[in-house]
Design an enzyme around this catalytic site. Sequence first.
Site, PDB file in Angstrom:
ATOM      1  N   THR A 111      33.575  45.170  36.257  1.00  0.00           N
ATOM      2  CA  THR A 111      32.752  44.433  35.295  1.00  0.00           C
ATOM      3  C   THR A 111      33.248  43.000  35.163  1.00  0.00           C
ATOM      4  O   THR A 111      34.444  42.711  35.289  1.00  0.00           O
ATOM      5  CB  THR A 111      32.773  45.125  33.924  1.00  0.00           C
ATOM      6  OG1 THR A 111      34.124  45.344  33.514  1.00  0.00           O
ATOM      7  CG2 THR A 111      32.053  46.471  34.006  1.00  0.00           C
ATOM      8  N   ASP A 112      32.314  42.087  34.881  1.00  0.00           N
ATOM      9  CA  ASP A 112      32.603  40.660  34.848  1.00  0.00           C
ATOM     10  C   ASP A 112      33.172  40.252  33.484  1.00  0.00           C
ATOM     11  O   ASP A 112      33.297  41.081  32.566  1.00  0.00           O
ATOM     12  CB  ASP A 112      31.315  39.887  35.145  1.00  0.00           C
ATOM     13  CG  ASP A 112      31.589  38.493  35.690  1.00  0.00           C
ATOM     14  OD1 ASP A 112      32.771  38.125  35.781  1.00  0.00           O
ATOM     15  OD2 ASP A 112      30.623  37.777  35.990  1.00  0.00           O
ATOM     16  N   LYS A 113      33.477  38.976  33.352  1.00  0.00           N
ATOM     17  CA  LYS A 113      34.042  38.424  32.114  1.00  0.00           C
ATOM     18  C   LYS A 113      33.132  38.718  30.922  1.00  0.00           C
ATOM     19  O   LYS A 113      31.939  38.459  30.953  1.00  0.00           O
ATOM     20  CB  LYS A 113      34.224  36.917  32.269  1.00  0.00           C
ATOM     21  CG  LYS A 113      34.707  36.218  31.004  1.00  0.00           C
ATOM     22  CD  LYS A 113      34.781  34.717  31.215  1.00  0.00           C
ATOM     23  CE  LYS A 113      35.179  34.000  29.940  1.00  0.00           C
ATOM     24  NZ  LYS A 113      35.234  32.526  30.116  1.00  0.00           N
ATOM     25  N   HIS A 315      26.442  39.339  38.993  1.00  0.00           N
ATOM     26  CA  HIS A 315      25.442  38.663  38.160  1.00  0.00           C
ATOM     27  C   HIS A 315      24.015  39.170  38.408  1.00  0.00           C
ATOM     28  O   HIS A 315      23.069  38.626  37.830  1.00  0.00           O
ATOM     29  CB  HIS A 315      25.466  37.135  38.372  1.00  0.00           C
ATOM     30  CG  HIS A 315      26.783  36.519  38.071  1.00  0.00           C
ATOM     31  ND1 HIS A 315      27.221  35.344  38.657  1.00  0.00           N
ATOM     32  CD2 HIS A 315      27.787  36.921  37.249  1.00  0.00           C
ATOM     33  CE1 HIS A 315      28.422  35.048  38.209  1.00  0.00           C
ATOM     34  NE2 HIS A 315      28.776  35.990  37.356  1.00  0.00           N
TER      35      HIS A 315
END
Length: 450
Positions: A111-113, A315
């Site tokens: 998972t991203d920021k 994204h």
Amino acid sequence: MAGNVEAPAPAGPQHPPDRRARGGRAWEDAEHQAKRPRGSEDERRRLPKRKIVLLVAYAGKGYHGMQRNVGSSQFKTIEDDLVSALVRSGCIPENHGEDMRKMSFQRCARTDKGVSAAGQVVSLKVWLIDDILEKINSHLPSHIRILGRASQMRTHRRALDRLLLRRLLGPAGTCLSQSRPKPCRGLAAEARPETRGLPHPSCRGLKRVTGGFNSKNKCDARTYCYMLPTFAFAHKDRDVQDETYRLSPETLQQVNRLLACYKGTHNFHNFTSQKGPQEPSARRYILEMLCEEPFVREGLEFAVIRVKGQSFMTHQIRKMVGLVVAIVKGYAPESALERSWGEEKVDVPKAPGLGLVLERVHFEKYNQRFGNDGLHEPLDWAQEEGKVAAFKEEHIYPTIVSTERDERSMAQWLSTLPVHDFNATALAAAGTGAKVSSPQEGSGGDEDTD
């Protein structure tokens, strides 16, 4: 003196050298080693080492994603806190925290920021200490929790061979088809008297998984949800942040009609910076995507968009949501959606990461093959659904609501939509050129990083 002369050692094979002298690890086969007094320094290393699977939930605010960046203390990640808790609880040696390959660590999604998770799953090898879940959680902050676990459990090979032969031949050596079949209780249940002394999964609260289980490779689908204030769907002529806005049934129907267009296999190269239009790995399969009925939190109306797909690129989900929002608000034509799957470059806006949550990971093929074989259990986490729902209500949803009110991330992003050029053509994009991916970018679940 003659009375003190030691008797010669008896003839025969000598005892084998210590396992560590020939490169082995004393804690890998603890059940075959001589017992030492409890409380000795080597007691923990004599514990059985097993592959386990952990169900992890976390609120991602303040973290730079899930995956750990060893040697970089500037950007804190979820795995930094998780590995620290594993070491402090005595599950893994300290040097395994520095090199996570030593414990065969894998996660289903990177998972991203700022992205949260209610159903992340990781697999790794640990010492099976008592009360392992409670001890790990005691060293974690409250916004990171281990909610469930599964483990590789071993059963004696000879006992399983006898049970398999019994199943094939039936009682008294007769063919099974000539005898009355008995209810299938599973080989593990039948093996219990013949494998006495081994930990049974029901006694330890663990589910069985195969010895070579890999959470990333065995995961065949992922479900994300995206929580956003419904004023994001208000027409562009309205106030950017109108807290009195309520989503009408007609607008909700339009949103779901557009979201349904994503279902199936499409080329999502415009929905990430990692892929060019000719790369086969840019094609992704979406099983379902819809917006649920809105609800009100602290006077502000929210809605949740849920999407299930085999895998997602960096994204990708945020851009999928961003393009639909731009169309509903009137900034982009509906034709931009279908055009985005073509080879030309399309300007697709990226929605904020605040509302994105990894809801669940799926092991459907694994469960079909191993879930009912009598030795393992399906990884569906049905018993943990109550804990997952409670964690979302206590940590994830309040964080999204309060952060949106304080930082107005959605309202600020909406104000940038007019600067996007949704009518960009292939001619205009020709000057930018398509990015050539590196060998590390690969395909499939390797890039599930949204």
